[in-house]
Design a protein around this motif. Structure first.
Motif, PDB file in Angstrom:
ATOM      1  N   THR A  56       5.752  10.352   8.512  1.00  0.00           N
ATOM      2  CA  THR A  56       4.653   9.523   9.012  1.00  0.00           C
ATOM      3  C   THR A  56       5.205   8.155   9.363  1.00  0.00           C
ATOM      4  OG1 THR A  56       3.054  10.677   7.624  1.00  0.00           O
ATOM      5  CG2 THR A  56       2.397   8.524   8.484  1.00  0.00           C
ATOM      6  N   VAL A  57       4.768   7.645  10.525  1.00  0.00           N
ATOM      7  CA  VAL A  57       5.248   6.351  10.988  1.00  0.00           C
ATOM      8  C   VAL A  57       4.043   5.435  11.202  1.00  0.00           C
ATOM      9  CG1 VAL A  57       6.486   5.092  12.793  1.00  0.00           C
ATOM     10  CG2 VAL A  57       7.259   7.375  12.101  1.00  0.00           C
ATOM     11  N   VAL A  58       4.090   4.223  10.616  1.00  0.00           N
ATOM     12  CA  VAL A  58       3.073   3.191  10.817  1.00  0.00           C
ATOM     13  C   VAL A  58       3.744   2.013  11.538  1.00  0.00           C
ATOM     14  CG1 VAL A  58       1.434   1.628   9.731  1.00  0.00           C
ATOM     15  CG2 VAL A  58       1.827   3.901   8.735  1.00  0.00           C
ATOM     16  N   GLU A  66       8.071  -1.314  11.839  1.00  0.00           N
ATOM     17  CA  GLU A  66       7.862   0.141  11.774  1.00  0.00           C
ATOM     18  C   GLU A  66       8.144   0.627  10.353  1.00  0.00           C
ATOM     19  OE1 GLU A  66       9.308   2.947  15.001  1.00  0.00           O
ATOM     20  OE2 GLU A  66      10.660   3.436  13.343  1.00  0.00           O
ATOM     21  N   PHE A  67       7.161   1.324   9.732  1.00  0.00           N
ATOM     22  CA  PHE A  67       7.271   1.882   8.376  1.00  0.00           C
ATOM     23  C   PHE A  67       7.320   3.395   8.519  1.00  0.00           C
ATOM     24  CE2 PHE A  67       5.196  -2.154   8.050  1.00  0.00           C
ATOM     25  CZ  PHE A  67       5.679  -2.738   6.880  1.00  0.00           C
ATOM     26  N   ALA A  68       8.396   4.037   7.979  1.00  0.00           N
ATOM     27  CA  ALA A  68       8.539   5.490   8.082  1.00  0.00           C
ATOM     28  C   ALA A  68       8.740   6.068   6.691  1.00  0.00           C
ATOM     29  CB  ALA A  68       9.703   5.844   8.998  1.00  0.00           C
ATOM     30  N   PHE A  69       8.052   7.181   6.417  1.00  0.00           N
ATOM     31  CA  PHE A  69       8.160   7.811   5.092  1.00  0.00           C
ATOM     32  C   PHE A  69       7.821   9.274   5.260  1.00  0.00           C
ATOM     33  CE2 PHE A  69       4.104   5.763   5.709  1.00  0.00           C
ATOM     34  CZ  PHE A  69       3.175   6.759   5.435  1.00  0.00           C
ATOM     35  N   GLU A  73       0.835  -1.209   0.000  1.00  0.00           N
ATOM     36  CA  GLU A  73       0.000   0.000   0.000  1.00  0.00           C
ATOM     37  C   GLU A  73       0.869   1.259   0.000  1.00  0.00           C
ATOM     38  OE1 GLU A  73      -2.661   2.204   3.323  1.00  0.00           O
ATOM     39  OE2 GLU A  73      -3.321   0.176   2.858  1.00  0.00           O
ATOM     40  N   LEU A  74       1.913   1.265   0.827  1.00  0.00           N
ATOM     41  CA  LEU A  74       2.763   2.459   0.919  1.00  0.00           C
ATOM     42  C   LEU A  74       3.607   2.633  -0.350  1.00  0.00           C
ATOM     43  CD1 LEU A  74       3.919   2.236   4.634  1.00  0.00           C
ATOM     44  CD2 LEU A  74       2.107   3.662   3.664  1.00  0.00           C
ATOM     45  N   GLU A 127       2.091  11.127  13.074  1.00  0.00           N
ATOM     46  CA  GLU A 127       2.990  12.106  12.456  1.00  0.00           C
ATOM     47  C   GLU A 127       4.088  12.431  13.458  1.00  0.00           C
ATOM     48  OE1 GLU A 127       2.795  13.319   9.400  1.00  0.00           O
ATOM     49  OE2 GLU A 127       0.938  12.264   8.897  1.00  0.00           O
ATOM     50  N   GLU A 128       5.356  12.390  13.020  1.00  0.00           N
ATOM     51  CA  GLU A 128       6.480  12.689  13.893  1.00  0.00           C
ATOM     52  C   GLU A 128       7.364  13.735  13.254  1.00  0.00           C
ATOM     53  OE1 GLU A 128       8.549   9.143  14.782  1.00  0.00           O
ATOM     54  OE2 GLU A 128       6.892   8.234  15.936  1.00  0.00           O
ATOM     55  N   ASP A 129       8.114  14.432  14.109  1.00  0.00           N
ATOM     56  CA  ASP A 129       9.055  15.460  13.631  1.00  0.00           C
ATOM     57  C   ASP A 129      10.429  15.098  14.174  1.00  0.00           C
ATOM     58  OD1 ASP A 129      10.376  17.619  12.729  1.00  0.00           O
ATOM     59  OD2 ASP A 129       9.075  19.123  13.694  1.00  0.00           O
ATOM     60  N   ASP A 130      11.209  14.427  13.356  1.00  0.00           N
ATOM     61  CA  ASP A 130      12.541  13.954  13.763  1.00  0.00           C
ATOM     62  C   ASP A 130      13.565  14.552  12.797  1.00  0.00           C
ATOM     63  OD1 ASP A 130      14.607  12.707  14.979  1.00  0.00           O
ATOM     64  OD2 ASP A 130      14.113  10.689  14.246  1.00  0.00           O
TER      65      ASP A 130
END
Length: 597
Positions: A133-135, A95-98, A70-71, A125-128
């Motif tokens: 976006t992290v799933v 963990e999926f991050a994009f 999906e991603l 939603e993260e600010d690193d």
């Protein structure tokens, strides 16, 4: 590895010497469908290495694959991390991050499918150092398995490090193998389910048959129980009616006998009176026998009346301070001549000091008269010895005889009404039952000890009791209704100092006329009067006037509906000041309760 970035395994959120809370196993990067296959395989391998069963391994790999596809269709590249979280519970995390797309992202069917395969799917939603976006997919380890140790985690990490990309054909073969295995598992489960269903159906048939059998048996039992209860109710009603009939019979016969017996006794006394015509010695003796027999018969009549009253709860003790020595002196005076005539010694050992006792003196007299009289009746030679003692706040009286004794098998039955031991003559079989009933009414008991051919000892125990609180009589206008002048005079004497005014009427019609002209505060009404009896007056008195009925007849036992009109009843033959005072108090209080005051 084409399309994949490999990093060195590391631990995070842990300090030196601490057990890691979160352990990273490996990182991947997804750029094309082949990378998705690699990540899927990594998810399954990680689950297998951590001890998940085959079905959970497939679930984890499929969930990772669905989210990855999906991603990949929406955004690339996608960074993937596999982690083991050991606190609070061991969990495998993918963990999926994009980078966050403009306008945000909508979860699709892949994310929804993953949510059904793992324990939870989280998206945030993260600010690193830049918005992303992290799933996170989480699958907890089985509760019965221990948390993976450091060596086990190192082995899992090594296994994922050696993982190589596979082609689409190989991935398809792997998925087909998984699908075949899953279908085989479903088939096996379906067959097992068929077997279980068949067994359950057979069990249900057995349970249903047993239930029907038990229901039929229970219904049959219930019908039997209902029939038994109906029969018991009928028997209870018959016994109640029989008891009431017996009580009515005793009351009626006793009342009918009392009048002629009193007449016989009265005539005998007249003949024995010194002022009457002189009698010869033989005639004098015979008249004395008649008088004695009349007294005996009168005593039996009174006992029958007391039995009837006791059975319906109407025989109530009237406690007063009593000296047992006085009672025994009276009994000895009554029974001494009979003992002397029979050649039996009557020895009554009285205590030297007075014995403090609060009980009904009339009932105590009747108990001792029955016990001593019974002992004299069955003792042909020797003695009847009576001893009195005070033990632990109890009065204890022993009546011992040297008579015929009682066999062990009959010693309990002698307390049954009208029972007589085989081989004995005389008596009615009421003496001991009557004495036992009176003793229990006084809060005491009787005990019997006997040896056949040697004698019997009956022991009476009575509580010392407490002195009764005496209620002084203070009443206004009292109307006495009695056809006998002696009875009116006796009642007037008992009311002396207690009633402000006393008036009299010698008959029912005169009483009703006085009530109408000068209403009294209390009416003392004799039941048996010629011409117009007490029931006639009772039925016509205004309900607000308290009425004390002077009679030993219980109207309720005789079934008379006018019984409820009488506020109190007192036995005219055993009337004293205390009994009259208590009856008047009861009548006044009952009349007030009826009026609602």
């Amino acid at each position: 590895m084409p399309g994949c970035a490999t990093t060195t395994p590391r631990s995070s959120r842990s300090g030196p010497g601490e057990r890691p809370v979160e352990r990273e196993l490996r990182r991947f990067e997804i750029r094309d469908p082949e990378d998705v296959s690699t990540v899927r395989r990594a998810g399954r391998e990680a689950a297998a290495a951590l001890g998940f069963d085959a079905s959970d391994q497939v679930r984890m790999g499929t969930a990772v694959s669905e989210v990855g596809r999906e991603l990949t269709a929406a955004v690339v590249p996608v960074a993937v991390r596999f982690l083991v979280v050991t606190v609070p519970s061991p969990t495998l995390v993918a963990e999926f991050a994009f980078g966050s797309p403009a306008g945000g992202r909508r979860a699709g069917e892949g994310t929804a499918a993953a949510g059904r395969l793992v324990d939870s799917v989280e998206e945030a939603e993260e600010d690193d150092g830049g918005r992303r976006t992290v799933v996170r997919l989480r699958k907890r380890l089985r509760a019965d398995l221990p948390a993976p140790a450091e060596d086990a985690l190192n082995a899992v990490q090594a296994r994922l490090t050696e993982l190589m990309p596979i082609s689409a054909a190989e991935e398809l073969r792997a998925q087909n193998a998984e699908l075949i295995e899953a279908l085989d598992d479903v088939r096996r489960r379906r067959e097992e389910l068929h077997v279980l269903n068949a067994e359950l159906e057979e069990t249900n048939r057995g349970v249903l048959a047993l239930y029907n059998q038990l229901s039929n048996e229970l219904e049959e039992t219930n019908r039997g129980v209902v029939a038994l209860y109906a029969e018991l109710d009928d028997k209870s009603e018959q016994l109640r009616e029989l008891g009431e009939a017996r009580t009515r019979f005793w009351s009626n016969v006793s009342h009918e006998l009392r009048t002629p017996v009193n007449s016989v006794i009265g005539l005998a006394r007249l003949l024995l009176d010194g002022s009457a015509d002189p009698l010869s010695d033989e005639q004098h003796h015979q008249v004395e026998l008649i008088a004695d027999s009349g007294q005996t018969l009168l005593g039996l009549v009174n006992e029958l009346l007391d039995f009837a009253k006791a059975e319906r709860g109407a025989l109530v003790p009237k406690p007063a301070e009593t000296d047992p020595r006085t009672v025994l002196d009276e009994v000895a005076a009554q029974l001494g001549p009979a003992a002397a005539q029979a050649g039996v010694t009557l020895d009554i050992a009285l205590p030297p000091d007075p014995v403090r006792l609060t009980t009904d003196p009339d009932m105590l007299t009747r108990i001792l008269r029955n016990l001593i009289g019974n002992a004299l009746r069955f003792t042909t030679e020797g003695e009847v010895r009576v001893t009195v003692e005070s033990v632990d706040s109890e009065l204890v009286v022993h009546v011992a005889d040297t008579g015929v004794g009682i066999a062990p098998e009959h010693q309990q039955r002698v307390f049954e009404e009208f029972y007589q031991t085989p081989g004995t003559q005389g008596g009615t079989g009421l003496g001991l039952p009557y004495a036992l009933r009176l003793a229990k009414l006084l809060g005491g008991d009787l005990a019997l000890r006997s040896t056949l051919g040697e004698g019997t000892t009956v022991t009476l125990r009575l509580p010392a009791g407490q002195a009764p609180v005496r209620r002084e009589l203070n009443v206004g206008h009292v109307l006495i209704v009695d056809d006998e002048e002696d009875g009116r005079n006796a009642l007037r004497d008992l009311l002396a100092g207690s009633a402000s005014r006393v008036s009299e009427a010698s008959g029912g019609r005169a009483a009703l006329a006085r009530v109408e002209a000068d209403p009294p505060d209390v009416v003392l009404l004799d039941l048996r009067m010629p011409e117009t009896d007490g029931l006639y007056v009772l039925d016509r008195l205004p309900p607000r006037i308290p009425v004390v009925l002077l009679t030993d007849v219980d109207l309720r036992v005789l079934g008379d509906p006018r019984a409820d009109r009488a506020d109190a009843t007192v036995d005219k033959a055993r009337l004293d000041r205390d009994a009259l005072s208590e009856a008047v108090h009861q009548a006044v209080e009952s009349a007030r309760g009826t009026d609602g005051h």
